[in-house]
Design an enzyme around this catalytic site. Structure first.
Site: not given
Ligand code: DX5
Ligand code: ZN
Length: 217
Positions: A8, A33, A35, A37, A66, A68, A137, A175
């Site tokens: 990620s 990956h 993210d 947000m 991903h 969010m 999650m 994740d």
């Molecule tokens: C959190 C993200 C993850 C995050 C995971 O909301 O969706 O992808 O980057 O990070 P780690 O592996 O550090 O928990």
């Molecule tokens: Zn993620």
């Protein structure tokens, strides 16, 4: 199928993004990956299209995106243009989930549905025939570096049975808080794709951590 690993990028050094993507390119990682947000669905803002497009132009690994964000339908096509290979939306953000995943697939991407830790896997029963992946999650979404929620293991087993009993071709991705200790347990429980942020990028040898996450169990 042996399991996949998706580092990620959220945990990478954003001042050196090109070399971080290069490290992933040269590693045994299967996907990258990303993210996204929006500061509404989750209490954090990560990065958007300009960063994603720069990563697309550098990455040789498929982009596992991903979302969010609230109302993800507004941006499905835009994420395809920005290079998404798999586009995963949160179950909690979609009023018409079947329409959303159908549109993702129509545009040529793999469709994923993500569940927050508090959302039961049973909610996926009627959507499983229409999707390519479920992202469970294992922390509350919004931040990297949080602690894995142990009860998630039961959810993985439950979802594995739902998928296998009906013979669906759906991957299970996890994740949040994935590390070298819990990775074998997760694979045994039925996970197909491990996402790992801090475990990879906070290491002095990230490519070696990716290699170890890839090891068969
Ligand atoms: C959190 C993200 C993850 C995050 C995971 O909301 O969706 O992808 O980057 O990070 P780690 O592996 O550090 O928990
Ligand atoms: Zn993620």
């Amino acid at each position: 199928m042996s399991h996949l690993v998706a580092p990620s990028l959220l945990a990478a050094d954003f001042a050196n993004l090109a070399s971080e993507v290069e490290m992933v390119n040269e590693s045994e990682a299967d996907w990258l990956h990303l993210d996204i947000m929006d500061g509404l669905f989750v209490p954090n803002i990560s990065f958007g299209f300009p960063v994603m497009e720069a990563v697309r132009d550098l990455s040789v690994k498929p982009l596992d995106v991903h979302l969010m964000i609230m109302e993800p339908d507004r941006y499905i096509e835009r994420f395809r243009e920005a290079g998404a290979s798999t586009l995963t939306v949160h179950w909690e953000t979609c009023k018409h989930l079947h329409r959303t995943v159908t549109e993702i697939r129509r545009l040529g991407m793999k469709a994923g549905v993500t569940l927050n830790p508090h959302t039961p896997v049973m909610m996926l029963k009627d959507i499983l025939p229409y999707i390519d992946m479920v992202l469970l999650m294992t922390v509350n979404p919004g931040y990297g570096g949080q602690t894995f929620i142990p009860g998630s293991i039961n959810k993985i087993g439950e979802l594995r049975s739902m998928i296998d009993e009906e013979g669906y071709d759906v991957l299970i991705e996890v994740d949040g808080g994935v590390d070298l200790q819990n990775a074998p347990v997760l694979i045994h429980a039925g996970v197909d794709v491990l996402v790992a942020g801090n475990t990879v990028f906070s290491s002095s040898d990230p490519a070696e951590v990716i290699r170890r996450l890839k090891e068969p169990v």
